[in-house]
Design an enzyme around this catalytic site. Structure first.
Site, PDB file in Angstrom:
ATOM      1  N   SER A 152      31.169 -74.091 -26.191  1.00 19.53           N
ATOM      2  CA  SER A 152      31.912 -74.251 -25.507  1.00 19.53           C
ATOM      3  C   SER A 152      31.174 -73.626 -23.340  1.00 19.53           C
ATOM      4  O   SER A 152      31.572 -74.171 -22.819  1.00 19.53           O
ATOM      5  CB  SER A 152      32.868 -74.630 -24.596  1.00 19.53           C
ATOM      6  OG  SER A 152      33.353 -75.777 -25.919  1.00 19.53           O
ATOM      7  N   LYS A 176      33.782 -68.369 -18.609  1.00 17.51           N
ATOM      8  CA  LYS A 176      34.503 -69.655 -19.975  1.00 17.51           C
ATOM      9  C   LYS A 176      33.874 -68.909 -21.045  1.00 17.51           C
ATOM     10  O   LYS A 176      32.800 -67.932 -21.088  1.00 17.51           O
ATOM     11  CB  LYS A 176      33.282 -70.750 -19.100  1.00 17.51           C
ATOM     12  CG  LYS A 176      33.301 -71.941 -19.835  1.00 17.51           C
ATOM     13  CD  LYS A 176      34.022 -72.865 -19.615  1.00 17.51           C
ATOM     14  CE  LYS A 176      34.573 -73.443 -20.901  1.00 17.51           C
ATOM     15  NZ  LYS A 176      35.445 -73.195 -22.326  1.00 17.51           N
ATOM     16  N   THR A 177      35.363 -69.191 -21.582  1.00 19.44           N
ATOM     17  CA  THR A 177      34.719 -68.758 -23.267  1.00 19.44           C
ATOM     18  C   THR A 177      33.927 -70.288 -24.148  1.00 19.44           C
ATOM     19  O   THR A 177      34.022 -71.326 -23.820  1.00 19.44           O
ATOM     20  CB  THR A 177      35.948 -68.963 -23.583  1.00 19.44           C
ATOM     21  OG1 THR A 177      36.975 -70.870 -23.535  1.00 19.44           O
ATOM     22  CG2 THR A 177      37.029 -68.607 -23.142  1.00 19.44           C
ATOM     23  N   GLY A 178      33.468 -69.926 -25.090  1.00 20.13           N
ATOM     24  CA  GLY A 178      33.388 -70.602 -26.110  1.00 20.13           C
ATOM     25  C   GLY A 178      32.834 -69.617 -27.867  1.00 20.13           C
ATOM     26  O   GLY A 178      33.305 -68.969 -28.214  1.00 20.13           O
TER      27      GLY A 178
END
Length: 274
Positions: A73, A211-213
């Site tokens: 993501s 932002k995470t993923g």
């Protein structure tokens, strides 16, 4: 014709900027003291940071820092940029209707706008954005950005999740710096909107944007990301955390943030004195 020439000029300038401002592991300071934060959470991984003020690069686990894995993501950053630039997303308030499919993540089961979708990392919202962008346009922009291995496969709405598209932490770091300084081949408005939705924490001491993923590689290892920057006294520091674990029961949401914040605190952040 004028529009085409402007676009070509813009992309030419971008290529030059990539050459000038790309992060180089050759001048990195390897800091093995950061290993404890991964060990304490019983995972493998790497951390890399670029101090904009002096150009110093700090890295833990250089081998993983230069290895490409799926972006998961974190690709929502680029998906947002392309969506906004092409008009597929009008602005951060643009709503996409829920498709009515009940998913395990209850936060996704409703109509939502881009800001909400970005914050809760709503996969269905961004899959629809990718479908509206279309394969040809998406590939054009991925190539223009020279994003990782530039492979989007055949499925327009899963390529960042299914191990076709891959990128290294070092490449993510360069992308964060260029986004921060409006050095990507997008309008300033486009880049500003994405920077704004990345903001997670802000107070008098610091601001933290990321932002995470979270996804799985071909061997079913958990791959977790946090990519972004921390700013203190108007000085930005760009960072990338990548976590790798074979443990199916891992709480990746907690682990990747614990590691990132632990390292940032270890490096002297959060007190407004950097």
């Amino acid at each position: 014709m004028k529009k085409i020439l402007n676009t070509l000029l813009q992309l030419t300038c971008f290529v030059l900027l990539v050459t000038i401002f790309s992060c180089s592991v050759n001048r990195a300071n390897v800091d093995d003291s950061l290993k404890k934060y991964f060990d304490d959470n019983k995972v493998e991984g790497c951390f890399t940071m670029l101090s904009n003020g002096d150009g110093k690069v700090t890295v833990y686990n250089l081998a993983l820092d230069t290895a490409r894995v799926l972006p998961a993501s974190t690709f929502k950053i680029v998906n947002s940029l392309i969506g906004l630039e092409t008009g597929v997303i009008t602005d951060e308030k643009m709503v996409i209707k829920w498709d009515g499919i009940q998913r395990a993540n209850a936060d996704w089961n409703k109509d939502m706008n881009m800001l909400e979708a970005f914050k809760v990392s709503c996969v269905p919202y961004y899959q629809e954005v990718a479908r509206r962008i279309g394969k040809d346009t998406m590939k054009l922009w991925i190539d223009s950005l020279s994003y990782g291995n530039k492979n989007i496969g055949d499925k327009i709405d899963t390529f960042w999740l299914d191990n076709h598209l891959k990128i290294s932490p070092d490449e993510q770091l360069g992308l964060m710096k260029r986004l921060y300084f409006d050095q990507l081949p997008f309008q300033k408005r486009t880049q500003q909107i994405v920077r704004d939705v990345m903001l997670q924490e802000e107070n008098t001491a610091y601001s933290l944007s990321y932002k995470t993923g979270w996804g799985f590689d071909e061997k079913k290892n958990n791959i977790g990301w946090i990519v972004g920057w921390i700013e203190e006294n108007k000085h930005p520091y760009f960072f990338v955390t990548m976590v790798k674990s074979a443990d199916a029961a891992i709480d990746m949401k907690a682990v990747r943030l614990n590691i990132t914040k632990g390292i940032l605190k270890h490096l002297g952040f959060f007190d407004g004195r950097k």
